[in-house]
Design an enzyme around this catalytic site. Structure first.
Site, mmCIF file in Angstrom:
data_model
loop_
_atom_site.group_PDB
_atom_site.id
_atom_site.type_symbol
_atom_site.label_atom_id
_atom_site.label_comp_id
_atom_site.label_asym_id
_atom_site.label_seq_id
_atom_site.Cartn_x
_atom_site.Cartn_y
_atom_site.Cartn_z
ATOM 1 N N ASP A 1 -6.373 -4.035 8.855
ATOM 2 C CA ASP A 1 -5.493 -2.914 9.186
ATOM 3 C C ASP A 1 -6.225 -1.886 10.040
ATOM 4 O O ASP A 1 -7.404 -1.599 9.802
ATOM 5 C CB ASP A 1 -5.031 -2.202 7.910
ATOM 6 C CG ASP A 1 -3.769 -2.795 7.323
ATOM 7 O OD1 ASP A 1 -2.983 -3.394 8.081
ATOM 8 O OD2 ASP A 1 -3.561 -2.654 6.102
ATOM 9 N N ASP B 1 -5.312 -1.511 4.329
ATOM 10 C CA ASP B 1 -5.602 -0.125 3.957
ATOM 11 C C ASP B 1 -5.084 0.171 2.551
ATOM 12 O O ASP B 1 -5.324 1.248 2.004
ATOM 13 C CB ASP B 1 -5.068 0.867 4.987
ATOM 14 C CG ASP B 1 -3.576 0.759 5.233
ATOM 15 O OD1 ASP B 1 -2.911 -0.024 4.533
ATOM 16 O OD2 ASP B 1 -3.067 1.450 6.139
ATOM 17 N N SER B 2 -4.442 -0.821 1.937
ATOM 18 C CA SER B 2 -4.114 -0.754 0.511
ATOM 19 C C SER B 2 -5.364 -0.516 -0.329
ATOM 20 O O SER B 2 -5.269 -0.068 -1.481
ATOM 21 C CB SER B 2 -3.428 -2.049 0.056
ATOM 22 O OG SER B 2 -4.160 -3.192 0.479
ATOM 23 N N GLU C 1 1.140 -0.575 12.104
ATOM 24 C CA GLU C 1 2.470 -0.296 11.579
ATOM 25 C C GLU C 1 3.296 0.489 12.587
ATOM 26 O O GLU C 1 2.847 1.512 13.102
ATOM 27 C CB GLU C 1 2.369 0.532 10.289
ATOM 28 C CG GLU C 1 1.612 -0.147 9.166
ATOM 29 C CD GLU C 1 1.524 0.713 7.913
ATOM 30 O OE1 GLU C 1 0.829 0.294 6.977
ATOM 31 O OE2 GLU C 1 2.152 1.800 7.872
ATOM 32 N N GLU D 1 7.929 -5.838 5.378
ATOM 33 C CA GLU D 1 7.751 -5.358 4.009
ATOM 34 C C GLU D 1 9.005 -4.668 3.481
ATOM 35 O O GLU D 1 9.555 -3.774 4.132
ATOM 36 C CB GLU D 1 6.564 -4.390 3.932
ATOM 37 C CG GLU D 1 6.308 -3.862 2.533
ATOM 38 C CD GLU D 1 4.964 -3.178 2.370
ATOM 39 O OE1 GLU D 1 4.701 -2.671 1.265
ATOM 40 O OE2 GLU D 1 4.178 -3.144 3.343
ATOM 41 N N LYS E 1 -3.888 -5.302 12.435
ATOM 42 C CA LYS E 1 -2.497 -5.055 12.058
ATOM 43 C C LYS E 1 -2.186 -3.573 12.211
ATOM 44 O O LYS E 1 -2.958 -2.730 11.765
ATOM 45 C CB LYS E 1 -2.223 -5.502 10.617
ATOM 46 C CG LYS E 1 -0.763 -5.276 10.173
ATOM 47 C CD LYS E 1 -0.442 -6.006 8.882
ATOM 48 C CE LYS E 1 -0.963 -5.314 7.662
ATOM 49 N NZ LYS E 1 -0.373 -3.946 7.459
#
Length: 264
Positions: A84, A45-46, A114, A181, A112
């Site tokens: 993501d 999602d960067s 978070e 991270e 992925k």
């Protein structure tokens, strides 16, 4: 070419062979990475920042991720492709499953997400329904408003113990990979050694099983602030394919990330 799988990364961990991974968002770069042997990619999602020009990852949608996942898959049919689940795409296990199905249909091998122990039920549900999960702990960019910015996480005994506990909980729930991270090297080492699953670091020193970089950071095309953990491999090589090979070689040998890219 034989497909790269989660089992491939598990074998790397067992044999203590470091591996490199990178973000990818389109067909052309995915093909280039695969051609050079970089066969683990993340549609992150960067892309909200690097591709769409937002100041955070929060505006990214599941449809955005699915679109870019399909493009990357066409460029790298045999890569292990992570995608993501973006902000607010997995608030409940049911929502997570529905959105995971969308990105898996687009070509992802794994999703992925978070977060820590609060995700245990979601990880279990996805795993039971044949959706492999990669966890993401430490600096989780979707939580930037809670953290008050992009800051190193896990400093101090209490915070470190909490992250280790989260990592073990995600693994026990069925997660098959973990991204760490922006955490101190010492904590990254503890977590990597405590888990049976492979751990991929970004800003976590060279003690994790693998490394990941946002491709724009690896090639020095990121505008504005450059993260401490980033290295411009293109500046050293002058050729994008050579930069990919250099990145892989430095990760595999443990040269990158160096002390100058690490936190304590």
């Amino acid at each position: 070419m034989k497909p790269t799988t989660i089992a491939s990364l598990q074998k790397c961990k067992q044999e203590k062979k470091r591996f490199a991974t990178i973000t990818a968002y389109d067909y052309s770069f995915a093909k280039l990475f695969a051609d050079e042997g970089l066969n683990v990619m993340l549609v992150g999602d960067s892309l909200g920042m690097t591709v769409q020009g937002h100041d955070s990852t929060l505006p990214v949608t599941v449809a955005d991720i699915a679109y870019h996942t399909a493009a990357v898959r066409r460029g790298a049919p045999n890569c292990l492709l992570l995608a993501d689940l973006p902000f607010m795409a997995y608030a409940t296990p049911e929502q997570a499953f529905e959105n995971a199905a969308t990105v898996m249909r687009a070509g992802a091998n794994m999703v992925k997400i978070e977060g820590g122990e609060w995700l245990v039920e979601t990880v279990q549900m996805l795993t039971e329904r044949a959706v492999p999960v990669c966890g993401h702990l430490g600096l989780t960019p979707q939580s930037v408003n809670i953290f008050g910015g992009y800051k190193v996480q896990g400093r101090g005994d209490e915070a470190a113990d909490r992250l280790l506990s989260d990592a073990l909980a995600l693994e026990a729930a069925g997660a098959q990979l973990l991204v760490l991270e922006c955490v101190p090297v010492e904590l990254a080492k503890r977590i990597t050694e405590a888990l049976a699953i492979p751990v991929i670091g970004i800003g976590a020193g060279n003690v994790t099983d693998g490394q990941i970089l946002v491709m724009h950071d690896a090639f020095g095309i990121t505008g504005g602030h450059i993260p401490k953990f980033a290295k411009n491999f293109l500046a050293e090589t002058g050729d994008i394919r050579a930069a990919v090979r250099q990145y892989m070689a430095e990760v595999e040998s443990g040269v990158y990330p160096g002390e100058e890219h690490s936190f304590h």
